[in-house]
Design a protein around this motif. Structure first.
Motif, PDB file in Angstrom:
ATOM      1  N   SER A 107      62.086   6.875  30.508  1.00  0.00           N
ATOM      2  CA  SER A 107      61.019   7.823  30.834  1.00  0.00           C
ATOM      3  C   SER A 107      60.002   7.917  29.704  1.00  0.00           C
ATOM      4  N   LEU A 108      60.486   7.987  28.469  1.00  0.00           N
ATOM      5  CA  LEU A 108      59.583   8.045  27.319  1.00  0.00           C
ATOM      6  C   LEU A 108      58.749   6.771  27.217  1.00  0.00           C
ATOM      7  N   ASN A 109      59.369   5.613  27.475  1.00  0.00           N
ATOM      8  CA  ASN A 109      58.613   4.359  27.454  1.00  0.00           C
ATOM      9  C   ASN A 109      57.510   4.374  28.501  1.00  0.00           C
ATOM     10  N   GLU A 110      57.814   4.909  29.665  1.00  0.00           N
ATOM     11  CA  GLU A 110      56.806   4.986  30.729  1.00  0.00           C
ATOM     12  C   GLU A 110      55.660   5.903  30.313  1.00  0.00           C
ATOM     13  N   VAL A 111      55.984   7.025  29.699  1.00  0.00           N
ATOM     14  CA  VAL A 111      54.935   7.934  29.225  1.00  0.00           C
ATOM     15  C   VAL A 111      54.056   7.236  28.190  1.00  0.00           C
ATOM     16  N   ASP A 112      54.687   6.550  27.235  1.00  0.00           N
ATOM     17  CA  ASP A 112      53.904   5.867  26.205  1.00  0.00           C
ATOM     18  C   ASP A 112      53.025   4.777  26.807  1.00  0.00           C
ATOM     19  N   ASP A 113      53.548   4.041  27.767  1.00  0.00           N
ATOM     20  CA  ASP A 113      52.746   2.994  28.412  1.00  0.00           C
ATOM     21  C   ASP A 113      51.493   3.581  29.039  1.00  0.00           C
ATOM     22  N   ARG A 123      59.097  16.651  45.100  1.00  0.00           N
ATOM     23  CA  ARG A 123      58.997  17.744  44.132  1.00  0.00           C
ATOM     24  C   ARG A 123      58.147  17.386  42.919  1.00  0.00           C
ATOM     25  N   PHE A 124      58.067  16.108  42.597  1.00  0.00           N
ATOM     26  CA  PHE A 124      57.418  15.698  41.351  1.00  0.00           C
ATOM     27  C   PHE A 124      56.296  14.703  41.639  1.00  0.00           C
ATOM     28  N   ALA A 125      55.165  14.920  40.977  1.00  0.00           N
ATOM     29  CA  ALA A 125      54.032  14.011  41.123  1.00  0.00           C
ATOM     30  C   ALA A 125      53.962  12.983  40.000  1.00  0.00           C
ATOM     31  N   CYS A 126      54.844  13.110  39.007  1.00  0.00           N
ATOM     32  CA  CYS A 126      54.839  12.206  37.861  1.00  0.00           C
ATOM     33  C   CYS A 126      55.503  10.879  38.222  1.00  0.00           C
ATOM     34  N   PRO A 127      55.416   9.868  37.344  1.00  0.00           N
ATOM     35  CA  PRO A 127      56.125   8.603  37.590  1.00  0.00           C
ATOM     36  C   PRO A 127      57.628   8.835  37.743  1.00  0.00           C
ATOM     37  N   ILE A 128      58.218   8.168  38.726  1.00  0.00           N
ATOM     38  CA  ILE A 128      59.652   8.269  38.996  1.00  0.00           C
ATOM     39  C   ILE A 128      60.232   6.862  38.967  1.00  0.00           C
ATOM     40  N   SER A 137      55.701  20.606  37.308  1.00  0.00           N
ATOM     41  CA  SER A 137      54.429  20.125  36.756  1.00  0.00           C
ATOM     42  C   SER A 137      54.496  19.859  35.260  1.00  0.00           C
ATOM     43  N   ASP A 138      55.533  20.367  34.577  1.00  0.00           N
ATOM     44  CA  ASP A 138      55.696  20.132  33.141  1.00  0.00           C
ATOM     45  C   ASP A 138      56.352  18.784  32.851  1.00  0.00           C
ATOM     46  N   ILE A 139      56.851  18.106  33.876  1.00  0.00           N
ATOM     47  CA  ILE A 139      57.589  16.863  33.685  1.00  0.00           C
ATOM     48  C   ILE A 139      56.637  15.676  33.792  1.00  0.00           C
ATOM     49  N   TRP A 140      56.662  14.811  32.782  1.00  0.00           N
ATOM     50  CA  TRP A 140      55.742  13.685  32.697  1.00  0.00           C
ATOM     51  C   TRP A 140      56.335  12.386  33.237  1.00  0.00           C
TER      52      TRP A 140
END
Length: 389
Positions: free
Chosen positions: A367-373, A186-191, A146-149
């Motif tokens: 991954s960072l670009n996706e978070v920023d978007d 396992r992860f609900a964040c963008p993959i 859950s800590d992974i964005w």
């Protein structure tokens, strides 16, 4: 000038947009004063002061209290983006290794785990090793899924819109793997799933030898040859994800180029095919004539496809990366001379500076670009991992 009329319903969205502006002004900058943030955003100092305090309360920013070292006047408070609010993963699923990098939202690497994997490992074995690497990386860093964005996984072969390597991949059976679905258990964040060459190119522009360039051809030179393309500062995938796969055209001679090294006369029978190139490079440095001939022939073949990309794209720089880049001292001058002979304009040719971590670093950056978007287009109530669309 047309007057903008703000209604009551617009005010919450206006506050949100102003908060996003301040977050943008904090991202990728050192700790900043209200005055500096006001200058970057164009907002008034009182407005920025209120917004910055709200961002601290909500967990998006940290307040650095002024020290007592200033002899004149009262030192200004400084705010910084709270990079530890979330974390991202970049994973390199390679032929011989699986490497996971965990980073905060500023791209600072918090932890890494690398496991070897057999080149002939099937999908089940490779996925099990991937799960172990990710679990170890999170556990040792004290993080939970859950800590992974955002997660980006790099794979070998052209990646289509579904995240599959449906065209070609040297990983046994991997064309049948749905990595996005596997990780989503396992992860609900963008993959995200992307080609390794493309991500290595992204890494070189982010932290490597191409930080000053917007037009880049990245060469992955090894037992497999590939390319990643950045044009106008944007990583280019092409319509179906196969941009840069010029090696599929036999006439450019990339498919068989490594054979010059593997079949070099004098390579001892005790040296495995995977280690033959390293033996040849060492022998060439010591003046072995056959080894030097093999290196020259390899570079001539490599230059054909490289020249085709250079003539098509006219890049500022060509980055020589991949496993063979460790022997760039033997090959760069040869490659430059061949490009001068074949091209109208020869770009600068530089060796990679990121080594074996380049692909995983590129995965982190995506991954960072996706978070920023998502971060800069969403609400800012409190830091929370974005969910897949």
């Amino acid at each position: 000038m047309t007057e903008i009329v703000t209604t009551g319903a617009d005010l919450p969205r206006l506050r949100e947009l102003n908060s996003l502006s301040v977050v943008r002004a904090l991202r990728d900058h050192p700790p900043s004063t209200v005055t500096e943030l006001s200058q970057r955003t164009g907002l008034s100092r009182p407005a920025v002061d209120v917004i910055a305090q709200g961002l601290v309360t909500d967990g998006w920013a940290s307040l650095l209290e002024p020290g007592a070292s200033s002899a004149v006047g009262r030192p200004a408070r400084r705010y910084q983006f709270r990079a530890g609010a979330g974390h991202v993963l970049g994973v390199d699923v390679g032929a011989h290794k699986i490497l996971a990098l965990l980073a905060d939202l500023d791209g600072n690497i918090v932890h890494s785990v690398r496991h070897a994997v057999a080149a002939d490992a099937g999908p089940g074995e490779r996925l099990a090793e991937l799960d172990e690497v990710i679990t170890a990386c999170l556990t040792e860093a004290g993080k939970a899924p859950s800590d992974i964005w955002a997660i980006t996984a790099a794979v070998t072969g052209a990646v289509d819109a579904t995240g599959r390597t449906s065209f070609f991949t040297p990983l046994p059976g991997w064309h049948s793997v749905d990595l996005t679905t596997h990780l989503s258990d396992r992860f609900a964040c963008p993959i995200l799933v992307e080609n390794d060459c493309k991500l290595a190119a992204l890494a070189e522009r982010w932290k490597g030898a191409a930080r000053d360039a917007d037009d880049i051809v990245y060469l992955l030179a090894g037992m497999r040859t590939g390319a990643g393309l950045i044009i106008d500062g944007i990583l280019r995938r092409g319509f179906g994800g196969a941009a840069g796969e010029i090696g599929a055209l036999k006439q450019v001679r990339w498919l068989n180029a490594p054979a010059h090294l593997q079949n070099c006369p004098g390579v001892p029978d005790t040296v495995s095919p995977d280690d033959a190139a390293a033996w040849v490079f060492n022998a060439a440095r010591q003046g072995d004539k056959a080894a030097r001939t093999a290196v020259n022939r390899y570079v001539k073949d490599l230059a054909v496809g490289t020249a085709a990309l250079v003539l098509t794209l006219d890049p500022q720089v060509v980055i020589f990366g991949g496993g063979f880049s460790r022997s760039a001292d033997l090959m760069l001058d040869l490659l430059r001379r061949e490009l001068q002979r074949l091209c109208l304009r020869t770009p600068e040719v530089r060796p990679s500076t990121l080594g074996a971590d380049s692909v995983a670093l590129g995965a982190l950056k995506l991954s960072l670009n996706e978070v920023d978007d998502r971060l800069l287009s969403a609400g800012l109530s409190a830091p929370v991992a974005p969910r897949r669309r």
